[in-house]
Design a protein around this motif. Sequence first.
Motif, PDB file in Angstrom:
ATOM      1  N   LEU A  57       0.804  -1.218   0.000  1.00  0.00           N
ATOM      2  CA  LEU A  57       0.000   0.000   0.000  1.00  0.00           C
ATOM      3  C   LEU A  57       0.842   1.275   0.000  1.00  0.00           C
ATOM      4  O   LEU A  57       0.330   2.362  -0.308  1.00  0.00           O
ATOM      5  CB  LEU A  57      -0.899   0.027   1.240  1.00  0.00           C
ATOM      6  N   SER A  58       2.115   1.163   0.351  1.00  0.00           N
ATOM      7  CA  SER A  58       2.907   2.354   0.661  1.00  0.00           C
ATOM      8  C   SER A  58       3.183   3.253  -0.543  1.00  0.00           C
ATOM      9  O   SER A  58       3.553   4.416  -0.364  1.00  0.00           O
ATOM     10  CB  SER A  58       4.229   1.951   1.318  1.00  0.00           C
ATOM     11  N   HIS A  60       0.864   4.242  -2.422  1.00  0.00           N
ATOM     12  CA  HIS A  60      -0.373   5.010  -2.570  1.00  0.00           C
ATOM     13  C   HIS A  60      -0.787   5.714  -1.271  1.00  0.00           C
ATOM     14  O   HIS A  60      -1.500   6.722  -1.325  1.00  0.00           O
ATOM     15  CB  HIS A  60      -1.515   4.089  -2.998  1.00  0.00           C
ATOM     16  N   TYR A  61      -0.365   5.175  -0.129  1.00  0.00           N
ATOM     17  CA  TYR A  61      -0.863   5.637   1.163  1.00  0.00           C
ATOM     18  C   TYR A  61       0.263   5.710   2.189  1.00  0.00           C
ATOM     19  O   TYR A  61       1.259   4.994   2.091  1.00  0.00           O
ATOM     20  CB  TYR A  61      -1.947   4.687   1.696  1.00  0.00           C
ATOM     21  N   CYS A  63       1.072   4.447   5.581  1.00  0.00           N
ATOM     22  CA  CYS A  63       0.588   3.333   6.386  1.00  0.00           C
ATOM     23  C   CYS A  63       1.072   3.480   7.827  1.00  0.00           C
ATOM     24  O   CYS A  63       2.272   3.633   8.075  1.00  0.00           O
ATOM     25  CB  CYS A  63       1.074   2.009   5.804  1.00  0.00           C
ATOM     26  N   PHE A 276      -4.702  -6.766  -0.728  1.00  0.00           N
ATOM     27  CA  PHE A 276      -4.400  -5.491  -1.382  1.00  0.00           C
ATOM     28  C   PHE A 276      -5.407  -5.217  -2.498  1.00  0.00           C
ATOM     29  O   PHE A 276      -5.921  -4.092  -2.626  1.00  0.00           O
ATOM     30  CB  PHE A 276      -2.978  -5.526  -1.940  1.00  0.00           C
ATOM     31  N   PHE A 279      -8.692  -4.193  -1.030  1.00  0.00           N
ATOM     32  CA  PHE A 279      -8.636  -2.834  -0.496  1.00  0.00           C
ATOM     33  C   PHE A 279      -8.672  -1.792  -1.604  1.00  0.00           C
ATOM     34  O   PHE A 279      -9.357  -0.768  -1.484  1.00  0.00           O
ATOM     35  CB  PHE A 279      -7.383  -2.629   0.355  1.00  0.00           C
ATOM     36  N   MET A 280      -7.945  -2.020  -2.666  1.00  0.00           N
ATOM     37  CA  MET A 280      -7.898  -1.030  -3.733  1.00  0.00           C
ATOM     38  C   MET A 280      -9.270  -0.868  -4.389  1.00  0.00           C
ATOM     39  O   MET A 280      -9.664   0.241  -4.781  1.00  0.00           O
ATOM     40  CB  MET A 280      -6.843  -1.399  -4.765  1.00  0.00           C
ATOM     41  N   SER A 283     -11.108   1.284  -1.880  1.00  0.00           N
ATOM     42  CA  SER A 283     -10.656   2.673  -1.870  1.00  0.00           C
ATOM     43  C   SER A 283     -11.090   3.415  -3.127  1.00  0.00           C
ATOM     44  O   SER A 283     -11.359   4.622  -3.074  1.00  0.00           O
ATOM     45  CB  SER A 283      -9.144   2.735  -1.702  1.00  0.00           C
TER      46      SER A 283
END
Length: 287
Positions: A57-58, A60-61, A63, A276, A279-280, A283
């Motif tokens: 995720l890192s 994009h976000y 964490c 992941f 989650f995407m 999101s």
Amino acid sequence: MQLSDMPSDWPLRHASQLIEREGIRWHVQIIGSGPPVLLLHGTGASTHSMADLAMALSDHYTCVLVDLPGHGLTTALPEREHLLPAMAMAVQSLCESLQTEPRFIIGHSAGAAVAIRMCLDTRASPAALLSINGALLPFGAFIEPIMLKTARFLSRSDSITGFLARRGTGTADVRRALRDTGAEISEPMIARYSFLISQQSHIEGALRMMGGWELGQLAKDLPTLRTPIHLIGCDKDHIVPALRAHRVKRLIPSASAITLHNAGHLVHEAAPERVFAEFMRLSDRFN
């Protein structure tokens, strides 16, 4: 346990920091850039459980990973019967001290219950929640009180927790326990959980958490949750059967649910790319 006690190859060790807040020493890891995502592990785990997912995720976000109270390097909350609301308040207080307002919260097992309680009881207002095999419903009117009392009793016994910690220095029991969750296990997973359960403070914290994990009130409050939530269940999960995700979906107006096949309780560790992807998709709906 101190930072210096952590194995040199502990996931995201370079990002670890200790933060004091209202009498609790928190272990926190922060990586990435972008809107903040808070990642909460389950009972008996630590930040390591969420590390691979956070790394995915890192890009994009930002964490934010935390050891929950009594776990890993984070000190315990004062013992109390109803620990879940107290833990949710403590995590929210930590976020405020970090000046972080999570855009999303991801919780595994008991961590999902903490995330929901945060939305119900505190100023936390994420755009959405992701529950991974969330432990959100009582285990049964007969068995749950016995489980809670037993865990509370065990957590208060230095001789028992000390024995369990000494037992944790071997890997055979850890390998068996991980296999019993329905997870695909790896040698690094075994090594990390073996390290954790060789620490008496971690065993005490996990048992104390189990002893205060009364889910009856949470189940009653689920219909009042207004934060959108996506619930992942896994068909090989022997701890929280996938059916429970779909039961919870029917209780929460803004919920969706999916069953991942050929996946167990620790799917976020064994196959982080699958979580992941879920989650995407979530999101994309709420960004």
